[in-house]
Design a protein around this motif. Structure first.
Motif, PDB file in Angstrom:
ATOM      1  N   LYS A 133       6.696   2.704   1.419  1.00  0.00           N
ATOM      2  CA  LYS A 133       5.434   2.473   0.723  1.00  0.00           C
ATOM      3  C   LYS A 133       5.454   3.241  -0.589  1.00  0.00           C
ATOM      4  O   LYS A 133       6.179   4.221  -0.740  1.00  0.00           O
ATOM      5  CB  LYS A 133       4.245   2.899   1.574  1.00  0.00           C
ATOM      6  CG  LYS A 133       4.066   4.398   1.709  1.00  0.00           C
ATOM      7  CD  LYS A 133       2.750   4.699   2.426  1.00  0.00           C
ATOM      8  CE  LYS A 133       2.526   6.211   2.509  1.00  0.00           C
ATOM      9  NZ  LYS A 133       1.221   6.531   3.148  1.00  0.00           N
TER      10      LYS A 133
ATOM     11  N   GLU B 234       0.232  -2.587 -10.842  1.00  0.00           N
ATOM     12  CA  GLU B 234       0.776  -3.579  -9.935  1.00  0.00           C
ATOM     13  C   GLU B 234       2.129  -3.132  -9.384  1.00  0.00           C
ATOM     14  O   GLU B 234       2.933  -2.539 -10.097  1.00  0.00           O
ATOM     15  CB  GLU B 234       0.926  -4.911 -10.667  1.00  0.00           C
ATOM     16  CG  GLU B 234       1.364  -6.039  -9.748  1.00  0.00           C
ATOM     17  CD  GLU B 234       1.298  -7.386 -10.435  1.00  0.00           C
ATOM     18  OE1 GLU B 234       2.032  -8.281 -10.006  1.00  0.00           O
ATOM     19  OE2 GLU B 234       0.523  -7.510 -11.413  1.00  0.00           O
TER      20      GLU B 234
ATOM     21  N   GLN C  18       8.531  -9.296  -3.184  1.00  0.00           N
ATOM     22  CA  GLN C  18       7.172  -9.016  -2.701  1.00  0.00           C
ATOM     23  C   GLN C  18       6.385  -8.435  -3.859  1.00  0.00           C
ATOM     24  O   GLN C  18       6.903  -7.624  -4.640  1.00  0.00           O
ATOM     25  CB  GLN C  18       7.208  -8.036  -1.520  1.00  0.00           C
ATOM     26  CG  GLN C  18       5.835  -7.815  -0.876  1.00  0.00           C
ATOM     27  CD  GLN C  18       5.949  -7.055   0.417  1.00  0.00           C
ATOM     28  OE1 GLN C  18       6.569  -7.546   1.366  1.00  0.00           O
ATOM     29  NE2 GLN C  18       5.368  -5.875   0.465  1.00  0.00           N
TER      30      GLN C  18
ATOM     31  N   THR D 178       1.681  -5.219  -3.153  1.00  0.00           N
ATOM     32  CA  THR D 178       1.404  -4.449  -1.936  1.00  0.00           C
ATOM     33  C   THR D 178       2.170  -3.144  -1.975  1.00  0.00           C
ATOM     34  O   THR D 178       3.277  -3.065  -2.522  1.00  0.00           O
ATOM     35  CB  THR D 178       1.796  -5.231  -0.677  1.00  0.00           C
ATOM     36  OG1 THR D 178       1.555  -4.396   0.464  1.00  0.00           O
ATOM     37  CG2 THR D 178       3.267  -5.601  -0.697  1.00  0.00           C
ATOM     38  N   ASP D 179       1.588  -2.096  -1.381  1.00  0.00           N
ATOM     39  CA  ASP D 179       2.229  -0.784  -1.361  1.00  0.00           C
ATOM     40  C   ASP D 179       3.311  -0.693  -0.280  1.00  0.00           C
ATOM     41  O   ASP D 179       4.233   0.118  -0.389  1.00  0.00           O
ATOM     42  CB  ASP D 179       1.190   0.313  -1.119  1.00  0.00           C
ATOM     43  CG  ASP D 179       0.282   0.491  -2.338  1.00  0.00           C
ATOM     44  OD1 ASP D 179       0.692   0.074  -3.425  1.00  0.00           O
ATOM     45  OD2 ASP D 179      -0.805   1.060  -2.169  1.00  0.00           O
ATOM     46  N   TYR D 180       3.191  -1.506   0.784  1.00  0.00           N
ATOM     47  CA  TYR D 180       4.139  -1.403   1.908  1.00  0.00           C
ATOM     48  C   TYR D 180       5.218  -2.467   1.807  1.00  0.00           C
ATOM     49  O   TYR D 180       4.963  -3.597   1.371  1.00  0.00           O
ATOM     50  CB  TYR D 180       3.393  -1.544   3.236  1.00  0.00           C
ATOM     51  CG  TYR D 180       2.612  -0.298   3.587  1.00  0.00           C
ATOM     52  CD1 TYR D 180       3.185   0.700   4.372  1.00  0.00           C
ATOM     53  CD2 TYR D 180       1.310  -0.126   3.120  1.00  0.00           C
ATOM     54  CE1 TYR D 180       2.470   1.846   4.692  1.00  0.00           C
ATOM     55  CE2 TYR D 180       0.587   1.015   3.431  1.00  0.00           C
ATOM     56  CZ  TYR D 180       1.178   1.998   4.205  1.00  0.00           C
ATOM     57  OH  TYR D 180       0.488   3.123   4.517  1.00  0.00           O
TER      58      TYR D 180
END
Length: 435
Positions: free
Chosen positions: A48, A55, A69, A72-74
């Motif tokens: 993460k 972004e 991807q 998203t952080d994960y």
């Protein structure tokens, strides 16, 4: 590369942060290799972003154009792949590995023993930590391990070989070389990655092997006379067990090979270049009496191996007798006895007479002397007459005393027959004075 270590240090990371932008979720360890960053997870890799502003885009190398991807952080990376994460205008590049796919599956460890080293042969799979840089260059991170086995170390305190645990850090490969052990042992291999991650590793252990290598710690032990620091009229007296150079005779020396796993010993003793004797015991004593320089050489072997010869040098001093002309038996602890200064004597006798020719004292141990008493009472001050007969250890075995005129004549001619022969006489003055 191989190095010996004394302490095994385990480093376990429950959370690993890389730079300022990415952290690992779960147990992982960070490895660096030639400037590259490698992230190894105990299992199920998960990443993460850390304190992300802007972004987030995740890319699989070598494609840094098309995100896999976004937003998203994960992220759940795949084993053996390289990735780049962009957080705003900042980027981090790394490669990810799952330890469960790197776990060694070693089915057999065999050892090939010789005198200098032991070659360990591993059968099984040793997955490599390999990756490809953006430049296309193939890279492999060297996997390290610890090899542990029993060896032996010489103890100066006990003067014995003691069991010791040897641990060597090696690159984990199908063939690994460790130092030869002189004791029966097996070889245990520890996966450093498993220890760093704090996960259970398979026990990788070889059979027990009987050794062929040998060790030795040859020493000499000198028989001492007296104690270090005490006053003595013997020059070059061997006070310490370690004294073997320039010592007064007779000089008794114990030679000890201290072999471990040894079967054969060969001691050779030389005087100059001439071989004097050969012995095959692990240890033996020899008493040096003749002046000169000696060499003791020992070779140690078994049916497989032989150690390099070890050599000791021993020097025996020539004989000497020096007689003082005065002594002061007043109890002040200085010059209280009539003693000769000597070295390397095998025979000695001294007689002391008063002015009327009466014998007042005699002794045959050159380390002792006359305390200036007669019958337990202090002798009168004045001159006394002494006669000394002594033979040095360097005297010919057939040397004999002669009458004084013959002795003086030979002495004047520097006759070699008088080497080590002492026929001395003269006056010794007894003065008491005050303490």
């Amino acid at each position: 590369m191989k190095k010996s270590i004394l302490l095994l240090i385990l480093t376990v990371f429950s959370v690993v942060s890389y730079a300022l932008h990415v952290e690992c979720v779960g147990k992982a360890t960070l490895l660096t290799h030639d400037g590259d960053t490698l992230l190894v997870f105990a299992s199920a890799p998960e990443l993460k972003t850390l304190n992300s502003v802007g972004e987030v885009d995740w890319y699989r190398l070598p494609d840094t154009i098309t995100p896999v991807q976004t937003g998203t952080d994960y992220f759940y990376p795949e084993h053996g792949e390289g990735y780049m994460v962009k957080v705003g205008a900042k980027r981090d590049v790394f490669w990810v590995f799952d330890y469960e796919q790197l776990r060694p599956t070693i089915s057999l460890i065999e050892a090939e023993l010789d005198c200098e080293r032991t070659m360990l042969h591993l059968e099984g799979e040793l997955p490599k930590i390999s990756y490809t840089r953006l430049s296309g260059k193939q890279m492999t991170y060297p996997r390290n391990c610890y090899v542990e086995y029993m060896s032996a170390a010489w103890s100066e305190d006990t003067e014995m070989w003691m069991d010791s645990v040897a641990i060597e850090e090696l690159t984990l490969e199908q063939e690994m070389t460790v130092a030869a052990s002189p004791v029966a042992t097996d070889y245990a291999i520890s996966d450093m990655l498993a220890e760093q991650l704090g996960v259970a590793a398979d026990t990788l252990r070889s059979p027990v092997y009987q050794p062929v290598a040998l060790k030795a710690h040859p020493v000499t032990v000198t028989t001492t006379r007296g104690k270090q620091g005490e006053m003595s009229n013997e020059v070059n007296r061997p006070y310490s067990p370690d004294d073997v150079l320039n010592m007064s005779a007779p000089l008794e020396v114990l030679f000890k090979a201290n072999g471990l796993n040894a079967e054969y010993y060969q001691w050779k003793l030389y005087k100059g270049s001439s071989l004097m004797l050969t012995r095959s015991d692990a240890e033996h004593r020899y008493t040096f009496t003749d002046k000169g320089n000696y060499r003791a050489v020992v070779a140690i072997s078994n049916s497989h191996c032989q150690l390099d010869s070890v050599e000791f040098t021993i020097s025996v001093s020539e004989s000497m007798v020096v007689v003082p002309n005065v002594f002061t038996p007043n109890g002040d602890g200085t010059n209280d006895e009539f003693r000769v200064v000597y070295r390397s004597l095998k025979e000695f006798h001294c007689w002391v007479y008063n002015r009327w020719g009466h014998l007042v004292y005699e002794w045959s141990d050159p380390a002792k002397g006359w305390d200036g008493t007669i019958g337990g009472r202090p002798a009168a001050e004045g001159a006394y007459f002494y006669v000394i007969r002594a033979l040095g250890t360097d005297a010919d075995e057939n040397a004999k005393y002669t009458i004084k005129p013959v002795y003086n004549s030979k002495l004047k001619k520097q006759d070699e027959a008088l080497i080590g022969v002492y026929q001395l006489s003269g006056s010794i003055n007894l003065l008491r004075g005050g303490k």
